[in-house]
Write a protein that holds these residues in place. Structure first.
Motif, mmCIF file in Angstrom:
data_model
loop_
_atom_site.group_PDB
_atom_site.id
_atom_site.type_symbol
_atom_site.label_atom_id
_atom_site.label_comp_id
_atom_site.label_asym_id
_atom_site.label_seq_id
_atom_site.Cartn_x
_atom_site.Cartn_y
_atom_site.Cartn_z
ATOM 1 N N ILE A 163 51.941 72.507 82.517
ATOM 2 C CA ILE A 163 51.336 73.479 81.599
ATOM 3 C C ILE A 163 50.288 74.336 82.316
ATOM 4 C CG2 ILE A 163 50.119 73.774 79.410
ATOM 5 C CD1 ILE A 163 53.048 72.695 79.278
ATOM 6 N N ALA A 164 49.581 73.752 83.289
ATOM 7 C CA ALA A 164 48.615 74.541 84.062
ATOM 8 C C ALA A 164 49.316 75.668 84.821
ATOM 9 C CB ALA A 164 47.848 73.642 85.035
ATOM 10 N N ASN A 165 50.539 75.426 85.270
ATOM 11 C CA ASN A 165 51.293 76.454 85.987
ATOM 12 C C ASN A 165 51.690 77.631 85.098
ATOM 13 O OD1 ASN A 165 51.204 75.170 88.491
ATOM 14 N ND2 ASN A 165 53.060 73.976 88.100
ATOM 15 N N LEU A 166 51.571 77.455 83.785
ATOM 16 C CA LEU A 166 51.838 78.564 82.856
ATOM 17 C C LEU A 166 50.624 79.488 82.729
ATOM 18 C CD1 LEU A 166 53.582 76.644 79.905
ATOM 19 C CD2 LEU A 166 54.694 77.956 81.735
ATOM 20 N N GLY A 167 49.472 79.042 83.245
ATOM 21 C CA GLY A 167 48.247 79.825 83.112
ATOM 22 C C GLY A 167 47.293 79.282 82.075
ATOM 23 N N VAL A 168 47.667 78.149 81.468
ATOM 24 C CA VAL A 168 46.833 77.503 80.447
ATOM 25 C C VAL A 168 45.703 76.727 81.133
ATOM 26 C CG1 VAL A 168 46.831 75.749 78.604
ATOM 27 C CG2 VAL A 168 48.780 77.331 78.858
ATOM 28 N N THR A 169 44.525 76.683 80.500
ATOM 29 C CA THR A 169 43.448 75.807 80.964
ATOM 30 C C THR A 169 43.763 74.397 80.494
ATOM 31 O OG1 THR A 169 41.791 77.566 80.863
ATOM 32 C CG2 THR A 169 40.980 75.307 80.865
ATOM 33 N N VAL A 170 43.916 73.465 81.450
ATOM 34 C CA VAL A 170 44.400 72.124 81.122
ATOM 35 C C VAL A 170 43.382 71.070 81.552
ATOM 36 C CG1 VAL A 170 46.211 70.426 81.521
ATOM 37 C CG2 VAL A 170 46.800 72.847 81.343
ATOM 38 N N VAL A 171 43.172 70.091 80.668
ATOM 39 C CA VAL A 171 42.257 68.985 80.946
ATOM 40 C C VAL A 171 43.051 67.686 80.975
ATOM 41 C CG1 VAL A 171 40.169 67.771 80.255
ATOM 42 C CG2 VAL A 171 40.405 70.212 79.771
ATOM 43 N N TYR A 172 42.989 66.995 82.097
ATOM 44 C CA TYR A 172 43.614 65.680 82.246
ATOM 45 C C TYR A 172 42.621 64.635 81.774
ATOM 46 C CZ TYR A 172 45.349 61.467 84.631
ATOM 47 O OH TYR A 172 45.775 60.194 84.933
ATOM 48 N N CYS A 173 42.980 63.905 80.701
ATOM 49 C CA CYS A 173 42.036 62.952 80.103
ATOM 50 C C CYS A 173 42.726 61.622 79.824
ATOM 51 C CB CYS A 173 41.425 63.538 78.831
ATOM 52 S SG CYS A 173 42.626 64.260 77.691
ATOM 53 N N PRO A 174 42.906 60.792 80.854
ATOM 54 C CA PRO A 174 43.598 59.509 80.685
ATOM 55 C C PRO A 174 42.881 58.527 79.766
ATOM 56 C CG PRO A 174 42.563 59.646 82.848
ATOM 57 C CD PRO A 174 42.458 61.002 82.246
ATOM 58 N N LYS A 175 41.588 58.748 79.523
ATOM 59 C CA LYS A 175 40.826 57.884 78.617
ATOM 60 C C LYS A 175 40.721 58.483 77.222
ATOM 61 C CE LYS A 175 37.998 56.011 82.377
ATOM 62 N NZ LYS A 175 36.621 55.864 82.923
ATOM 63 N N GLY A 176 41.501 59.533 76.986
ATOM 64 C CA GLY A 176 41.416 60.231 75.712
ATOM 65 C C GLY A 176 40.414 61.369 75.769
ATOM 66 N N VAL A 177 40.241 62.041 74.642
ATOM 67 C CA VAL A 177 39.316 63.177 74.593
ATOM 68 C C VAL A 177 37.896 62.635 74.450
ATOM 69 C CG1 VAL A 177 38.733 65.350 73.470
ATOM 70 C CG2 VAL A 177 41.110 64.607 73.558
ATOM 71 N N THR A 178 37.262 62.456 75.579
ATOM 72 C CA THR A 178 35.890 61.952 75.630
ATOM 73 C C THR A 178 34.914 63.123 75.600
ATOM 74 O OG1 THR A 178 35.905 62.033 78.039
ATOM 75 C CG2 THR A 178 36.615 59.966 77.009
ATOM 76 N N THR A 179 33.637 62.813 75.464
ATOM 77 C CA THR A 179 32.613 63.854 75.526
ATOM 78 C C THR A 179 32.657 64.553 76.881
ATOM 79 O OG1 THR A 179 31.155 62.695 73.985
ATOM 80 C CG2 THR A 179 30.126 64.306 75.446
ATOM 81 N N GLU A 180 32.869 63.777 77.948
ATOM 82 C CA GLU A 180 32.956 64.360 79.284
ATOM 83 C C GLU A 180 34.085 65.376 79.367
ATOM 84 O OE1 GLU A 180 34.045 63.167 83.932
ATOM 85 O OE2 GLU A 180 34.322 61.720 82.316
ATOM 86 N N ALA A 181 35.267 64.999 78.861
ATOM 87 C CA ALA A 181 36.417 65.901 78.905
ATOM 88 C C ALA A 181 36.155 67.160 78.083
ATOM 89 C CB ALA A 181 37.658 65.180 78.388
ATOM 90 N N TRP A 182 35.576 66.993 76.925
ATOM 91 C CA TRP A 182 35.303 68.109 76.024
ATOM 92 C C TRP A 182 34.285 69.084 76.629
ATOM 93 C CZ3 TRP A 182 37.347 70.805 72.451
ATOM 94 C CH2 TRP A 182 36.602 71.531 71.517
ATOM 95 N N GLU A 183 33.206 68.546 77.166
ATOM 96 C CA GLU A 183 32.167 69.403 77.733
ATOM 97 C C GLU A 183 32.647 70.098 79.008
ATOM 98 O OE1 GLU A 183 29.453 70.268 76.252
ATOM 99 O OE2 GLU A 183 29.874 68.923 74.577
ATOM 100 N N LYS A 184 33.413 69.395 79.828
ATOM 101 C CA LYS A 184 33.985 70.023 81.022
ATOM 102 C C LYS A 184 34.905 71.177 80.644
ATOM 103 C CE LYS A 184 34.090 66.879 84.977
ATOM 104 N NZ LYS A 184 34.975 66.160 85.923
ATOM 105 N N ALA A 185 35.687 70.974 79.613
ATOM 106 C CA ALA A 185 36.607 72.009 79.155
ATOM 107 C C ALA A 185 35.855 73.257 78.719
ATOM 108 C CB ALA A 185 37.459 71.477 78.010
ATOM 109 N N LYS A 186 34.810 73.068 77.921
ATOM 110 C CA LYS A 186 34.032 74.216 77.435
ATOM 111 C C LYS A 186 33.326 74.941 78.574
ATOM 112 C CE LYS A 186 31.702 71.944 74.253
ATOM 113 N NZ LYS A 186 30.740 71.722 73.133
ATOM 114 N N LYS A 187 32.818 74.152 79.518
ATOM 115 C CA LYS A 187 32.073 74.739 80.630
ATOM 116 C C LYS A 187 32.970 75.546 81.561
ATOM 117 C CE LYS A 187 29.126 73.460 84.538
ATOM 118 N NZ LYS A 187 28.483 72.318 85.274
#
Length: 260
Positions: free
Chosen positions: A223-247
């Motif tokens: 999906i990243a190769n399509l140009g989408v911003t992608v977050v890999y989150c093997p522990k689920g959507v954590t605060t870390e994943a969410w904040e990194k995505a927004k930043k």
């Protein structure tokens, strides 16, 4: 010129100068911690045809506000990303005893299968859903799903039965955060999911305006190769994943934001 005439001229100049000072309004505005002084001077006060001149004097830095970029669409995977266990685990390793799901008697945040197995939201999913539903900064963002779950009917039931509760807000099901036409739950290519979602959006949505969360790295790379911003989150959507995505949004160079 007599001394008296000179004093009169000085007096009228002084009155005119005071009038100008009277008509000068200073306002102080804060932009990212920097003071900007805006000086609006009004001439010909009381003459009925006033003209204004605005001077913007910024001390040391550019006065432009930094605008936070928000995605137009956020897409979540489900199994292993929003909750666990995954539906295939219930289907094949728990004797198919999944739905109907019921609320745990001791902990209302947990749902239980027919076989009494707990199903839990991962990471900080409830906090993220609450933010998306209640904060005005997300008003222009839609939320969708791209899931290859083995049991889409079970997954939809979980979406309806997992709730978010806050002391200062009425409870709501996490399904209320999602827009149905951007939700694809079927065992087909996720690249195909995103192509369909963009087409169904129908408002000029581009891949680089989408944010995606998934717990499988292979999906993330595709999906990243399509140009989408992608977050890999093997522990689920954590605060870390969410904040990194927004930043970091947007990241449209094929790289994956990783949260291990």
């Amino acid at each position: 010129m007599t001394p008296t005439t000179g004093w009169l001229i000085c007096y009228f100049i002084f009155l005119h100068f005071c009038d100008l000072l009277d008509c000068t309004a200073w306002t102080l505005s804060e932009t990212k911690g920097v003071s900007n002084y805006h000086n609006s001077v009004i001439f010909n006060k009381g003459g009925g045809r006033c003209q204004s001149l605005e001077l913007n004097m910024t001390r040391g830095v550019d006065s432009k506000r930094t605008k936070i970029k928000r995605p137009r669409l956020i897409v979540f995977d489900l199994d292993g990303c929003l909750w666990r266990p995954e539906m295939y685990e219930l289907l094949y390793f728990s004797g198919g005893r999944g739905a109907p799901f019921t609320q745990d008697k001791q902990n209302p945040e947990i749902l239980r299968t027919q076989g009494n197995e707990p199903v839990k939201l991962l990471g900080n999913v409830r906090d993220v859903m609450f933010e998306l539903k209640t904060e005005s900064s997300w008003k222009g963002t839609r939320v969708g799903i791209s899931s290859r779950t083995d049991q889409p009917t079970w997954a939809r039931e979980l979406l309806r039965k997992f709730t978010v509760t806050r002391p200062d807000h009425s409870p709501f099901a996490i399904s209320e955060v999602f827009t149905e036409k951007f939700c694809i739950l079927e065992a087909s290519s996720k690249v195909g999911h995103f192509e369909r979602i963009v087409k169904q959006h129908g408002d000029g949505l581009k891949m680089n305006q989408i944010l995606f969360f998934d717990n499988e790295y292979g999906n993330c790379q595709q999906i990243a190769n399509l140009g989408v911003t992608v977050v890999y989150c093997p522990k689920g959507v954590t605060t870390e994943a969410w904040e990194k995505a927004k930043k970091n949004f947007p990241v449209s160079n094929g790289k994956v934001i990783e949260c291990r």
